[in-house]
Write a protein that holds these residues in place. Structure first.
Motif, PDB file in Angstrom:
ATOM      1  N   ILE A  37       2.844  -3.793   0.175  1.00 35.49           N
ATOM      2  CA  ILE A  37       1.478  -4.321   0.143  1.00 35.49           C
ATOM      3  C   ILE A  37       0.647  -3.441  -0.777  1.00 35.49           C
ATOM      4  CG2 ILE A  37      -0.648  -4.655   1.447  1.00 35.49           C
ATOM      5  CD1 ILE A  37       0.829  -5.781   3.654  1.00 35.49           C
ATOM      6  N   PHE A  39      -2.569  -2.114  -1.784  1.00 39.49           N
ATOM      7  CA  PHE A  39      -3.955  -1.946  -1.358  1.00 39.49           C
ATOM      8  C   PHE A  39      -4.899  -1.839  -2.545  1.00 39.49           C
ATOM      9  CE2 PHE A  39      -2.007  -1.049   2.646  1.00 39.49           C
ATOM     10  CZ  PHE A  39      -2.951  -1.405   3.582  1.00 39.49           C
ATOM     11  N   MET A  98       2.018   2.970   1.708  1.00 39.52           N
ATOM     12  CA  MET A  98       0.646   2.597   1.983  1.00 39.52           C
ATOM     13  C   MET A  98      -0.293   3.654   1.422  1.00 39.52           C
ATOM     14  SD  MET A  98       0.026   0.972   5.433  1.00 39.52           S
ATOM     15  CE  MET A  98      -1.301   0.937   6.427  1.00 39.52           C
ATOM     16  N   LEU A 102      -3.171   3.049  -1.366  1.00 39.28           N
ATOM     17  CA  LEU A 102      -4.545   3.375  -0.952  1.00 39.28           C
ATOM     18  C   LEU A 102      -5.141   4.433  -1.868  1.00 39.28           C
ATOM     19  CD1 LEU A 102      -4.469   3.513   2.947  1.00 39.28           C
ATOM     20  CD2 LEU A 102      -6.016   2.177   1.560  1.00 39.28           C
ATOM     21  N   LEU A 104      -4.309   5.021  -4.938  1.00 41.17           N
ATOM     22  CA  LEU A 104      -4.564   4.379  -6.228  1.00 41.17           C
ATOM     23  C   LEU A 104      -5.879   3.609  -6.189  1.00 41.17           C
ATOM     24  CD1 LEU A 104      -3.162   3.941  -8.954  1.00 41.17           C
ATOM     25  CD2 LEU A 104      -2.334   1.778  -8.059  1.00 41.17           C
TER      26      LEU A 104
END
Lengths: 291, 335
Positions: A37, A39, A98, A102, A104
């Motif tokens: 995922i 973010f 994650m 996040l 980034l």
């Protein structure tokens, strides 16, 4: 609330839904294929919005034409993201993945703050204020363009996934990574292209969105969260689910905005997510991009 | 028992830092912030690192604690003696409800994270719309010109340092106690392989719920402290996603496999970001610095700085004795 306002809310909701769907489809494509995922998805939208804005303010390029420049740039950025970061992130635990995206997202937001300042910017053209009146409902021309382009591109992505070899290969990897690798599919290259398409679609949304909505460095986070809600409500990794999710979120948000206050409207997508958790949790685990 | 020895060493270091910070208000402020974020990160990591439950909505519990105190003091005139326990009880109850909903459907990994984020966002926007809670403008706690122990109001900063230092040490002690108890072993079993743990008779839902509630309670205490210390709360500062991300940043950089790893992250990063904010004219430079650090460390040092240090230390200790390799490998696997 009169019927006219309700109708107006429905029309705006539908226009928003088509834009949301295009944003969410990139997120779900990347998740479906790579099980990661991103973010920072919204931050790439923010970059595309700035791209559209500066193309207009510096070179006088119409946002609709700016798509032709911004989209390839975003696709290249997506490839660079895969090559530079995501390729490595696939080897670390989920929590670290994650943290990477996040981090980034934070980085891009604050770099944008340094480079572009925190001011709100918007493309304003003669057509920005133009609208088409249909009885009690007014449709903004800029909304109509964004809505039409989103639907067109969604259709195109659907055809690519269904009718081309490229789409077949993507679906194969989404269904079974190992199976696809055993059949001689170059997984790394599929990942790279999934990222290019997933981020590249934002290159279409960004310039069109900046004629509708102010861009600032933090605008992306809002869309990342909304895109999450949409893909989970519809079923992560499912193309049809994105359309359903976007419709629900777009309409509910717009109607709640007309009925209550803006803060309540902002909470609505998340309340819907919690409701889905309660009532249809299996929709959450529905990963049907492959089917 | 080496775990307790580690906690004792860490506690001694916290006390030493407190004594050093007594010399200057500015240092005391840095000490307080470090302890605040350290305790929050340790409580977050009890879920993420020790039980495998990654929450992105922990700011919700900080917000519940902070708003209980702020609302109690500014609207009702209640003392912290009432509002602190109230905040903790509400936070633990909220965690119980959220946990029951999430674990009933076996939400894990990304799904659990995003579900907690959704709860947090609903609270954020609801508080921003609530007139009783001051909307987005927040609540200002009433202050008087005199110190008051009952209202936890002091002119000097050191009493606040004493309170949050105690909270931090208590958090570590509770964590260490649980880790060496049956509960702690169950938590780690659930983190490593939930199906296998359940097959061996671990009640996964109950133990995950217990962890969630404990972590939420500690976060609420930190939030209550924040409200008394800063004397102002608003949705952005205590309910924003930035706060949840900060807990994750300190834990990842410090090291998630160890109880004190997140504290190390906070000790390294909080003073660093305060310093950077003071010397750099560039807005948000400290966030750029720790975002880069987060991306790089999460990729190349997944076990964090604390994990890397202890692994090095163990290797050096084991090096002279070749026959010790097996036990070191086993110890590293269990860590």
């Amino acid at each position: 609330m009169t019927f006219g306002i309700f109708l107006q809310a429905v029309v705006s909701g539908l226009a928003n839904a088509s834009i949301y769907a295009l944003i969410a489809v990139g997120l779900t494509l990347v998740f479906g294929v790579m099980r990661i995922i991103n973010f920072a998805h919204g931050e790439f939208l923010m970059i595309a919005m700035y791209g559209g804005f500066f193309a207009w303010s510096l070179f006088g390029v119409d946002p609709v034409m700016a798509i032709l420049i911004v989209t390839p740039l975003l696709a290249l950025l997506g490839m660079a993201l895969y090559g530079g970061i995501v390729r490595l992130a696939l080897k670390v635990p989920e929590i670290n993945q994650m943290a990477v995206t996040l981090g980034l997202s934070l980085l891009l937001q604050h770099l944008a703050l340094v480079l572009f300042s925190g001011d709100n910017m918007l493309v304003t053209q003669p057509r920005s204020t133009a609208g088409i009146v249909l009885g009690p409902v007014v449709i903004q021309v800029t909304h109509l363009i964004a809505c039409g382009a989103s639907l067109l591109l969604l259709g195109l992505i659907y055809l690519i996934l269904r009718r081309t070899d490229f789409g077949l290969v993507m679906r194969a990897v989404a269904q079974s990574r190992d199976g696809a690798a055993l059949s001689g599919i170059d997984i790394a290259s599929v990942y790279k292209w999934a990222m290019a398409v997933g981020v590249g679609t934002l290159g279409v949304t960004g310039p069109l969105l900046v004629s509708i909505l102010y861009v600032n460095p933090h605008v992306g986070a809002l869309f990342t969260l909304k895109a999450f809600v949409i893909v989970i409500v519809g079923g992560l990794g499912s193309f049809g689910g994105v359309l359903v999710g976007a419709l629900i979120v777009g309409l509910a948000e717009s109607i709640a905005g007309a009925w209550f206050s803006a803060s309540i409207a902002a909470a609505v997508p998340f309340a819907i997510l919690i409701l889905v958790l309660l009532l249809r949790p299996e929709g959450l685990m529905n990963r049907s991009l492959a089917r | 028992m080496s775990g307790f020895r580690t906690v004792a060493i860490v506690a001694a270091l916290v006390v030493a830092a407190f004594l050093l910070a007594l010399s200057d208000r500015y240092y005391m402020d840095v000490f307080i912030l470090t302890c605040f974020y350290g305790a929050l990160a340790v409580s977050w990591n009890m879920m993420a690192g020790l039980t495998g439950l990654m929450s992105l909505g922990h700011a919700l519990f900080v917000g519940i604690g902070a708003y209980s105190v702020a609302w109690g003091a500014s609207v009702q005139g209640w003392p912290p003696l009432v509002t602190w326990p109230m905040g903790v009880v509400i936070a633990v109850a909220a965690a119980a409800v959220m946990g029951m909903l999430c674990f009933r459907y076996g939400l894990r990994g990304y799904f659990f994270a995003i579900a907690t984020l959704a709860f947090n966002e609903v609270a954020f926007f609801s508080v921003s719309a609530s007139v009783a809670l001051g909307r987005s403008d927040g609540l200002i706690l009433p202050t008087s010109s005199e110190d008051s122990v009952m209202m936890l109001q002091f002119f000097d900063k050191w009493p606040y340092g004493l309170i949050i230092g105690t909270v931090l040490i208590a958090t570590l002690a509770i964590g260490q106690y649980l880790l060496t108890s049956r509960t702690g072993y169950y938590w780690r079993a659930l983190r490593d392989n939930e199906e296998a743990a359940e097959a061996l008779g671990v009640n996964a839902r109950a133990y995950k719920l217990r962890c969630f509630m404990l972590s939420a309670g500690i976060s609420a205490v930190c939030g209550a402290f924040y409200a008394n210390y800063v004397a102002f709360v608003d949705p952005r500062s205590v309910l924003g996603i930035d706060l949840s991300i900060q807990m994750l940043v300190y834990s990842i950089i410090g090291g998630m496999a160890l109880l004190w790893g997140p504290l190390l992250g906070a000790v390294l990063l909080v003073p660093f970001s305060v310093l950077l904010r003071n010397i750099s004219a560039m807005q948000g430079s400290e966030i750029i610095a720790y975002a880069v650090l987060l991306v790089v460390l999460a990729l190349i040092l997944p076990q964090g700085i604390a994990g890397w240090l202890t692994a090095r230390w163990r290797r050096r200790k084991a090096a002279p004795r070749p026959e010790g390799f097996a036990s070191v490998a086993a110890a590293e696997k269990s860590a």
